[in-house]
Design an enzyme around this catalytic site. Sequence first.
Site, PDB file in Angstrom:
ATOM      1  N   LYS A 163      -3.305   2.388  12.302  1.00 21.65           N
ATOM      2  CA  LYS A 163      -3.274   1.342  13.330  1.00 21.65           C
ATOM      3  C   LYS A 163      -3.322   1.931  14.752  1.00 21.65           C
ATOM      4  O   LYS A 163      -3.133   3.140  14.949  1.00 21.65           O
ATOM      5  CB  LYS A 163      -2.014   0.500  13.137  1.00 21.65           C
ATOM      6  CG  LYS A 163      -1.992  -0.283  11.825  1.00 21.65           C
ATOM      7  CD  LYS A 163      -0.733  -1.155  11.739  1.00 21.65           C
ATOM      8  CE  LYS A 163      -0.708  -1.991  10.472  1.00 21.65           C
ATOM      9  NZ  LYS A 163       0.489  -2.874  10.429  1.00 21.65           N
ATOM     10  N   TYR A 216      -6.144 -10.521   8.748  1.00 27.18           N
ATOM     11  CA  TYR A 216      -4.733 -10.880   8.544  1.00 27.18           C
ATOM     12  C   TYR A 216      -4.536 -12.392   8.375  1.00 27.18           C
ATOM     13  O   TYR A 216      -3.431 -12.894   8.617  1.00 27.18           O
ATOM     14  CB  TYR A 216      -3.880 -10.371   9.710  1.00 27.18           C
ATOM     15  CG  TYR A 216      -3.441  -8.922   9.578  1.00 27.18           C
ATOM     16  CD1 TYR A 216      -2.621  -8.508   8.526  1.00 27.18           C
ATOM     17  CD2 TYR A 216      -3.808  -7.965  10.515  1.00 27.18           C
ATOM     18  CE1 TYR A 216      -2.195  -7.193   8.402  1.00 27.18           C
ATOM     19  CE2 TYR A 216      -3.383  -6.640  10.401  1.00 27.18           C
ATOM     20  CZ  TYR A 216      -2.572  -6.267   9.348  1.00 27.18           C
ATOM     21  OH  TYR A 216      -2.138  -4.969   9.225  1.00 27.18           O
ATOM     22  N   PHE A 230       4.513 -13.987  14.372  1.00 19.43           N
ATOM     23  CA  PHE A 230       4.003 -12.763  14.998  1.00 19.43           C
ATOM     24  C   PHE A 230       2.485 -12.619  14.885  1.00 19.43           C
ATOM     25  O   PHE A 230       1.922 -11.613  15.304  1.00 19.43           O
ATOM     26  CB  PHE A 230       4.694 -11.529  14.401  1.00 19.43           C
ATOM     27  CG  PHE A 230       4.555 -11.407  12.898  1.00 19.43           C
ATOM     28  CD1 PHE A 230       3.397 -10.907  12.307  1.00 19.43           C
ATOM     29  CD2 PHE A 230       5.597 -11.793  12.063  1.00 19.43           C
ATOM     30  CE1 PHE A 230       3.265 -10.795  10.934  1.00 19.43           C
ATOM     31  CE2 PHE A 230       5.480 -11.694  10.678  1.00 19.43           C
ATOM     32  CZ  PHE A 230       4.303 -11.191  10.115  1.00 19.43           C
ATOM     33  N   ARG A 283       1.847   2.610  -0.871  1.00 17.53           N
ATOM     34  CA  ARG A 283       2.981   1.855  -0.300  1.00 17.53           C
ATOM     35  C   ARG A 283       4.230   2.746  -0.205  1.00 17.53           C
ATOM     36  O   ARG A 283       5.002   2.651   0.744  1.00 17.53           O
ATOM     37  CB  ARG A 283       3.271   0.616  -1.158  1.00 17.53           C
ATOM     38  CG  ARG A 283       2.100  -0.365  -1.292  1.00 17.53           C
ATOM     39  CD  ARG A 283       1.835  -1.191  -0.073  1.00 17.53           C
ATOM     40  NE  ARG A 283       2.986  -1.921   0.361  1.00 17.53           N
ATOM     41  CZ  ARG A 283       2.955  -2.774   1.401  1.00 17.53           C
ATOM     42  NH1 ARG A 283       1.822  -2.982   2.073  1.00 17.53           N
ATOM     43  NH2 ARG A 283       4.038  -3.392   1.784  1.00 17.53           N
ATOM     44  N   THR A 341       8.113  -1.796   5.876  1.00 13.12           N
ATOM     45  CA  THR A 341       7.437  -2.392   7.047  1.00 13.12           C
ATOM     46  C   THR A 341       8.165  -2.055   8.344  1.00 13.12           C
ATOM     47  O   THR A 341       7.539  -1.676   9.340  1.00 13.12           O
ATOM     48  CB  THR A 341       7.371  -3.930   6.879  1.00 13.12           C
ATOM     49  OG1 THR A 341       6.787  -4.225   5.608  1.00 13.12           O
ATOM     50  CG2 THR A 341       6.555  -4.575   7.984  1.00 13.12           C
ATOM     51  N   ARG A 361       5.970   5.692   8.054  1.00 13.00           N
ATOM     52  CA  ARG A 361       6.613   4.808   9.037  1.00 13.00           C
ATOM     53  C   ARG A 361       7.932   5.379   9.541  1.00 13.00           C
ATOM     54  O   ARG A 361       8.267   5.213  10.720  1.00 13.00           O
ATOM     55  CB  ARG A 361       6.777   3.414   8.437  1.00 13.00           C
ATOM     56  CG  ARG A 361       5.429   2.658   8.425  1.00 13.00           C
ATOM     57  CD  ARG A 361       5.441   1.457   7.544  1.00 13.00           C
ATOM     58  NE  ARG A 361       4.301   0.563   7.771  1.00 13.00           N
ATOM     59  CZ  ARG A 361       4.009  -0.465   6.992  1.00 13.00           C
ATOM     60  NH1 ARG A 361       4.766  -0.734   5.937  1.00 13.00           N
ATOM     61  NH2 ARG A 361       2.960  -1.229   7.250  1.00 13.00           N
ATOM     62  N   ASN A 382       3.550  -0.307  13.489  1.00 10.53           N
ATOM     63  CA  ASN A 382       4.101   0.524  12.414  1.00 10.53           C
ATOM     64  C   ASN A 382       3.076   1.440  11.755  1.00 10.53           C
ATOM     65  O   ASN A 382       3.187   1.775  10.576  1.00 10.53           O
ATOM     66  CB  ASN A 382       4.838  -0.351  11.398  1.00 10.53           C
ATOM     67  CG  ASN A 382       3.935  -1.389  10.762  1.00 10.53           C
ATOM     68  OD1 ASN A 382       2.738  -1.426  11.040  1.00 10.53           O
ATOM     69  ND2 ASN A 382       4.491  -2.213   9.896  1.00 10.53           N
ATOM     70  N   HIS A 393      -1.490   0.290   7.616  1.00 11.24           N
ATOM     71  CA  HIS A 393      -1.583  -0.852   6.704  1.00 11.24           C
ATOM     72  C   HIS A 393      -1.980  -0.311   5.338  1.00 11.24           C
ATOM     73  O   HIS A 393      -2.774   0.618   5.245  1.00 11.24           O
ATOM     74  CB  HIS A 393      -2.662  -1.846   7.169  1.00 11.24           C
ATOM     75  CG  HIS A 393      -3.039  -2.830   6.098  1.00 11.24           C
ATOM     76  ND1 HIS A 393      -2.328  -3.988   5.893  1.00 11.24           N
ATOM     77  CD2 HIS A 393      -4.009  -2.791   5.130  1.00 11.24           C
ATOM     78  CE1 HIS A 393      -2.863  -4.629   4.842  1.00 11.24           C
ATOM     79  NE2 HIS A 393      -3.882  -3.931   4.376  1.00 11.24           N
ATOM     80  N   GLU A 438     -10.009  -6.306   0.503  1.00  6.87           N
ATOM     81  CA  GLU A 438      -9.892  -5.596   1.781  1.00  6.87           C
ATOM     82  C   GLU A 438     -10.892  -4.448   1.875  1.00  6.87           C
ATOM     83  O   GLU A 438     -11.450  -4.185   2.939  1.00  6.87           O
ATOM     84  CB  GLU A 438      -8.452  -5.097   1.966  1.00  6.87           C
ATOM     85  CG  GLU A 438      -7.478  -6.250   2.193  1.00  6.87           C
ATOM     86  CD  GLU A 438      -6.023  -5.807   2.322  1.00  6.87           C
ATOM     87  OE1 GLU A 438      -5.171  -6.686   2.485  1.00  6.87           O
ATOM     88  OE2 GLU A 438      -5.745  -4.585   2.255  1.00  6.87           O
TER      89      GLU A 438
HETATM   90  P1  GDP Z   1       3.226  -4.599   5.339  1.00  6.70           P
HETATM   91  O1  GDP Z   1       2.530  -5.013   4.078  1.00  6.70           O
HETATM   92  O2  GDP Z   1       4.346  -3.605   5.106  1.00  6.70           O
HETATM   93  O3  GDP Z   1       2.271  -4.113   6.408  1.00  6.70           O
HETATM   94  O4  GDP Z   1       3.983  -5.893   5.932  1.00  6.70           O
HETATM   95  P2  GDP Z   1       3.620  -7.452   6.009  1.00  6.70           P
HETATM   96  O5  GDP Z   1       2.449  -7.776   5.113  1.00  6.70           O
HETATM   97  O6  GDP Z   1       4.889  -8.213   5.829  1.00  6.70           O
HETATM   98  O7  GDP Z   1       3.176  -7.651   7.529  1.00  6.70           O
HETATM   99  C1  GDP Z   1       1.901  -7.263   7.985  1.00  6.70           C
HETATM  100  C2  GDP Z   1       2.053  -6.626   9.349  1.00  6.70           C
HETATM  101  O8  GDP Z   1       2.482  -7.608  10.273  1.00  6.70           O
HETATM  102  C3  GDP Z   1       3.101  -5.527   9.454  1.00  6.70           C
HETATM  103  O9  GDP Z   1       2.642  -4.268   8.989  1.00  6.70           O
HETATM  104  C4  GDP Z   1       3.381  -5.511  10.933  1.00  6.70           C
HETATM  105  O10 GDP Z   1       2.365  -4.805  11.674  1.00  6.70           O
HETATM  106  C5  GDP Z   1       3.289  -6.989  11.271  1.00  6.70           C
HETATM  107  N1  GDP Z   1       4.634  -7.602  11.257  1.00  6.70           N
HETATM  108  C6  GDP Z   1       5.399  -7.906  10.177  1.00  6.70           C
HETATM  109  N2  GDP Z   1       6.579  -8.440  10.562  1.00  6.70           N
HETATM  110  C7  GDP Z   1       6.547  -8.472  11.934  1.00  6.70           C
HETATM  111  C8  GDP Z   1       7.456  -8.922  12.928  1.00  6.70           C
HETATM  112  O11 GDP Z   1       8.564  -9.405  12.636  1.00  6.70           O
HETATM  113  N3  GDP Z   1       7.045  -8.798  14.232  1.00  6.70           N
HETATM  114  C9  GDP Z   1       5.832  -8.286  14.578  1.00  6.70           C
HETATM  115  N4  GDP Z   1       5.485  -8.184  15.868  1.00  6.70           N
HETATM  116  N5  GDP Z   1       4.950  -7.850  13.657  1.00  6.70           N
HETATM  117  C10 GDP Z   1       5.296  -7.942  12.359  1.00  6.70           C
END
Ligand code: GDP
Length: 140
Positions: A11, A51, A59, A87, A93, A104, A114, A117, A128
């Site tokens: 990212k 996304y 968010f 993962r 996350t 991370r 973070n 992805h 994807e």
């Molecule tokens: P991942 O699969 O671990 O990437 O997590 P998720 O699928 O839950 O979320 C996708 C992405 O959205 C995350 O990797 C973060 O970049 C973003 N994200 C998730 N939760 C938050 C949040 O609470 N705040 C913000 N700003 N971004 C978030």
Amino acid sequence: MAVERTLSIIKPDATNRNLTGKINAKFEDAGLRIVAQKRIQLTKAQAGEFYAVHKERPFYDELCEFMASAPVVVQVLEGEGAIAKNRDVMGATNPADAAPGTIRADFAESVGENSVHGSDAPETAAAEIAYFFSGLELVG
Ligand code: GDP
């Protein structure tokens, strides 16, 4: 365990800090092969399409802005159980919850910024990968 392919994205927070090589080393040290890779600049609309599953989350707009804020490196990782393995290498996350030594834990700046992805299931991995790569670009 079956050999799988998964979609990874390095990212903007990580490309900005020149961390591509350090992150790729974590993948390779874990036995994941980078079988396709390119550095691209997403538009906000393309980030939003990628996304789309998060459209209703508070968010979402911030996430799309962030993903379009600087280049990303999209890549296909291959290996035994690659989806779950990636993962594990990524970590939780929220970097505050990520296990020591994960990408991370070592590099992420916040729950939003973070660093990486990774696809979360075989169906999403296939969709994807197809979003970013043509069959001709996947040489194994
Ligand atoms: P991942 O699969 O671990 O990437 O997590 P998720 O699928 O839950 O979320 C996708 C992405 O959205 C995350 O990797 C973060 O970049 C973003 N994200 C998730 N939760 C938050 C949040 O609470 N705040 C913000 N700003 N971004 C978030």
